[in-house]
Design a protein around this motif. Structure first.
Motif, mmCIF file in Angstrom:
data_model
loop_
_atom_site.group_PDB
_atom_site.id
_atom_site.type_symbol
_atom_site.label_atom_id
_atom_site.label_comp_id
_atom_site.label_asym_id
_atom_site.label_seq_id
_atom_site.Cartn_x
_atom_site.Cartn_y
_atom_site.Cartn_z
ATOM 1 N N GLY A 56 19.943 0.473 -34.347
ATOM 2 C CA GLY A 56 20.735 1.612 -34.803
ATOM 3 C C GLY A 56 21.988 1.192 -35.539
ATOM 4 N N GLY A 57 21.994 -0.060 -36.024
ATOM 5 C CA GLY A 57 23.157 -0.544 -36.778
ATOM 6 C C GLY A 57 22.953 -0.371 -38.273
ATOM 7 N N ASP A 58 23.845 -0.993 -39.041
ATOM 8 C CA ASP A 58 23.761 -0.886 -40.508
ATOM 9 C C ASP A 58 22.459 -1.464 -41.052
ATOM 10 O OD1 ASP A 58 26.149 0.415 -41.340
ATOM 11 O OD2 ASP A 58 27.261 -1.358 -40.692
ATOM 12 N N THR A 59 22.037 -2.594 -40.490
ATOM 13 C CA THR A 59 20.798 -3.201 -40.974
ATOM 14 C C THR A 59 19.631 -2.252 -40.743
ATOM 15 O OG1 THR A 59 21.644 -5.396 -40.462
ATOM 16 C CG2 THR A 59 19.271 -5.214 -40.772
ATOM 17 N N ARG A 79 18.099 2.716 -29.009
ATOM 18 C CA ARG A 79 18.218 2.768 -27.541
ATOM 19 C C ARG A 79 19.363 3.651 -27.051
ATOM 20 N NH1 ARG A 79 20.205 -3.425 -26.098
ATOM 21 N NH2 ARG A 79 22.101 -3.377 -27.340
ATOM 22 N N LYS A 80 20.379 3.864 -27.891
ATOM 23 C CA LYS A 80 21.521 4.713 -27.499
ATOM 24 C C LYS A 80 21.299 6.152 -27.998
ATOM 25 C CE LYS A 80 24.897 1.574 -26.228
ATOM 26 N NZ LYS A 80 25.440 0.551 -27.120
ATOM 27 N N ARG A 116 24.940 3.329 -34.441
ATOM 28 C CA ARG A 116 26.193 2.591 -34.481
ATOM 29 C C ARG A 116 26.656 2.346 -35.934
ATOM 30 N NH1 ARG A 116 26.828 -3.552 -32.550
ATOM 31 N NH2 ARG A 116 25.781 -2.901 -30.664
ATOM 32 N N GLU A 144 19.743 0.568 -43.164
ATOM 33 C CA GLU A 144 19.419 0.106 -44.511
ATOM 34 C C GLU A 144 17.915 -0.134 -44.632
ATOM 35 O OE1 GLU A 144 22.743 -2.228 -46.697
ATOM 36 O OE2 GLU A 144 21.246 -3.659 -46.049
ATOM 37 N N LEU A 167 12.984 -8.519 -29.565
ATOM 38 C CA LEU A 167 13.197 -7.864 -28.279
ATOM 39 C C LEU A 167 12.799 -8.774 -27.119
ATOM 40 C CD1 LEU A 167 11.741 -4.357 -29.164
ATOM 41 C CD2 LEU A 167 14.160 -4.938 -28.878
HETATM 42 P P1 NDP Z 1 24.439 -4.692 -35.185
HETATM 43 O O1 NDP Z 1 24.772 -5.643 -34.121
HETATM 44 O O2 NDP Z 1 25.522 -3.944 -35.856
HETATM 45 O O3 NDP Z 1 23.432 -3.591 -34.623
HETATM 46 C C1 NDP Z 1 22.349 -3.952 -33.871
HETATM 47 C C2 NDP Z 1 21.607 -2.704 -33.462
HETATM 48 O O4 NDP Z 1 20.455 -3.114 -32.730
HETATM 49 C C3 NDP Z 1 22.407 -1.774 -32.563
HETATM 50 O O5 NDP Z 1 22.028 -0.450 -32.781
HETATM 51 C C4 NDP Z 1 21.974 -2.236 -31.181
HETATM 52 O O6 NDP Z 1 22.016 -1.210 -30.205
HETATM 53 C C5 NDP Z 1 20.523 -2.563 -31.434
HETATM 54 N N1 NDP Z 1 20.019 -3.515 -30.481
HETATM 55 C C6 NDP Z 1 20.521 -4.756 -30.215
HETATM 56 N N2 NDP Z 1 19.761 -5.366 -29.282
HETATM 57 C C7 NDP Z 1 18.780 -4.489 -28.942
HETATM 58 C C8 NDP Z 1 17.727 -4.516 -28.033
HETATM 59 N N3 NDP Z 1 17.479 -5.590 -27.280
HETATM 60 N N4 NDP Z 1 16.925 -3.422 -27.940
HETATM 61 C C9 NDP Z 1 17.125 -2.351 -28.705
HETATM 62 N N5 NDP Z 1 18.130 -2.253 -29.603
HETATM 63 C C10 NDP Z 1 18.953 -3.307 -29.717
HETATM 64 O O7 NDP Z 1 23.554 -5.554 -36.206
HETATM 65 P P2 NDP Z 1 23.236 -5.287 -37.746
HETATM 66 O O8 NDP Z 1 22.280 -6.344 -38.136
HETATM 67 O O9 NDP Z 1 22.861 -3.902 -37.980
HETATM 68 O O10 NDP Z 1 24.607 -5.571 -38.468
HETATM 69 C C11 NDP Z 1 25.269 -6.831 -38.343
HETATM 70 C C12 NDP Z 1 26.575 -6.752 -39.118
HETATM 71 O O11 NDP Z 1 26.303 -6.700 -40.520
HETATM 72 C C13 NDP Z 1 27.373 -5.504 -38.771
HETATM 73 O O12 NDP Z 1 28.729 -5.837 -38.779
HETATM 74 C C14 NDP Z 1 27.052 -4.566 -39.903
HETATM 75 O O13 NDP Z 1 28.086 -3.641 -40.123
HETATM 76 C C15 NDP Z 1 26.878 -5.532 -41.086
HETATM 77 N N6 NDP Z 1 25.987 -4.988 -42.082
HETATM 78 C C16 NDP Z 1 26.532 -4.263 -43.097
HETATM 79 C C17 NDP Z 1 25.741 -3.700 -44.060
HETATM 80 C C18 NDP Z 1 26.370 -2.915 -45.111
HETATM 81 O O14 NDP Z 1 27.539 -2.686 -45.056
HETATM 82 N N7 NDP Z 1 25.634 -2.451 -46.090
HETATM 83 C C19 NDP Z 1 24.276 -3.856 -44.037
HETATM 84 C C20 NDP Z 1 23.806 -4.615 -42.927
HETATM 85 C C21 NDP Z 1 24.632 -5.148 -41.999
HETATM 86 P P3 NDP Z 1 23.403 -0.807 -29.476
HETATM 87 O O15 NDP Z 1 24.181 0.022 -30.458
HETATM 88 O O16 NDP Z 1 22.911 -0.068 -28.312
HETATM 89 O O17 NDP Z 1 24.087 -2.105 -29.130
#
Ligand code: NDP
Length: 308
Positions: A152-155, A175-176, A180, A158, A118
């Motif tokens: 809030g992403g896949d990672t 944050r949202k 996602r 997981e 962050l």
């Molecule tokens: P993502 O970019 O998909 O998600 C990042 C998350 O972190 C989002 O929720 C984002 O919020 C949040 N974020 C980013 N910057 C900040 C910040 N400064 N402060 C607070 N929150 C923040 O990254 P992932 O590592 O989750 O995934 C990367 C890729 O790998 C994706 O394509 C994903 O689908 C893939 N993946 C697939 C998996 C599977 O299929 N099993 C497992 C892991 C990853 P916001 O939404 O607001 O931008």
């Protein structure tokens, strides 16, 4: 101008394993360690999931052993970074940070990826003492404790699900107002009774006198209904994405939309003949030391075949 058969960039498990295999194949590999000798693993403490060490092994010792093993087989492991690369023709032309010019007949890119943080000063303060960017590496130390996962992403989903199987409680700081992540991942965290999702929430700082004790959070930042509050936690896990270290090769080699190097199926070969990519720089999915090591071995074997 120095002429090298195999130049390896990066000193994580991928780079060192490529150097071990390259050395044993008599290729006299040269490895540039880069800005973080030993790679991402050195940011954690004990590694318990690298095969061969049933009681775990200190990450720095493991990487030191890999380095010595590479040197034992004749690899030339150097401090410093490669700062310029021209992959337009063979031999490839590279330059290190001291201005030394290198011609390489083959190249193994093992520059890794960097977890995004962050940018809070407190992340540095508690790094390795409560702050981590890898639940699979460090989650075990938080059995029956309370942790938070940022993202809030896949990672993030997981990691939160993984941690929920170990920890007493997992907060997700999102944050949202929504996750996602893919539907199936979302459902899994929403239905897990051990996970509490804090939507619309950002982290302001961390606190604790004896290691990490909690986080200062804010909900609806900058809105009229903004609300600051604290949570008590023992662990703070970042899961806001990784950035592959590929800036040096942008525009020269095929990358995916996130910047990871694209390799051919079941191979470390890139779109450029003689250039191979191993470890996290080409792996948006697994990000494990053992997998990086394995692809490092593949890269050296493929480079050897290419040179023959
Ligand atoms: P993502 O970019 O998909 O998600 C990042 C998350 O972190 C989002 O929720 C984002 O919020 C949040 N974020 C980013 N910057 C900040 C910040 N400064 N402060 C607070 N929150 C923040 O990254 P992932 O590592 O989750 O995934 C990367 C890729 O790998 C994706 O394509 C994903 O689908 C893939 N993946 C697939 C998996 C599977 O299929 N099993 C497992 C892991 C990853 P916001 O939404 O607001 O931008």
């Amino acid at each position: 101008m120095e002429r090298i058969k195999v130049l390896i960039i990066g000193s994580g498990p991928a780079g060192y394993t490529a150097a071990i295999y390259g050395g044993r194949a008599n290729l006299s590999p040269v490895l540039y360690s880069g800005i973080q000798p030993g790679g991402q693993l050195t940011t954690t403490t004990i590694i318990e999931n690298f095969p061969g060490f049933h009681e775990g092994i200190d990450a720095n010792i493991l990487m030191q052993e890999m380095k010595q093993q590479a040197e034992h087989f004749g690899a030339d492991v150097r401090d410093g970074s490669i700062v310029k690369a021209d992959l337009s023709s063979r031999p490839f032309k590279l330059e290190d940070e001291s201005g030394n010019q290198i011609e390489a007949e083959s190249l193994i890119i093992a520059t890794g990826a960097s977890a995004k943080y962050l940018g809070l000063a407190d992340e540095e303060k508690y790094r390795g003492e409560g702050v981590s960017a890898c639940a699979t590496c460090d989650g075990f130390f938080y059995r029956k404790r309370v942790v938070a996962v940022v993202g809030g992403g896949d990672t993030a989903c997981e990691e939160a699900t993984y941690l929920a199987g170990l920890a007493r409680k997992v907060y997700m700081i999102v944050r949202k107002p929504y996750l996602r992540a893919a539907e199936i991942m979302r459902k899994r965290v929403e239905e897990n009774p051990n996970i509490e999702i804090l939507y619309n929430t950002n982290t302001l700082g961390l606190f604790g006198d004896n290691g990490l004790e909690g986080a200062h959070l804010v909900r609806f930042k900058g809105e009229p209904n903004e609300e600051k509050f604290d949570i008590a936690i023992d662990g703070f896990f970042l899961a806001i994405g990784h950035k592959p270290n590929t800036d040096l090769f942008k525009g020269q080699i095929d990358l995916d939309e996130q910047g990871f190097i694209l390799t051919k199926p079941k191979s470390t070969a890139t779109n450029i003949e003689g250039v191979f990519a191993a470890g996290d720089v080409a792996d948006p999915t697994y990000r494990q030391g053992v997998i990086a090591a394995a692809t490092g071995a593949m890269a050296a074997i493929e480079a050897d075949r290419f040179l023959r």
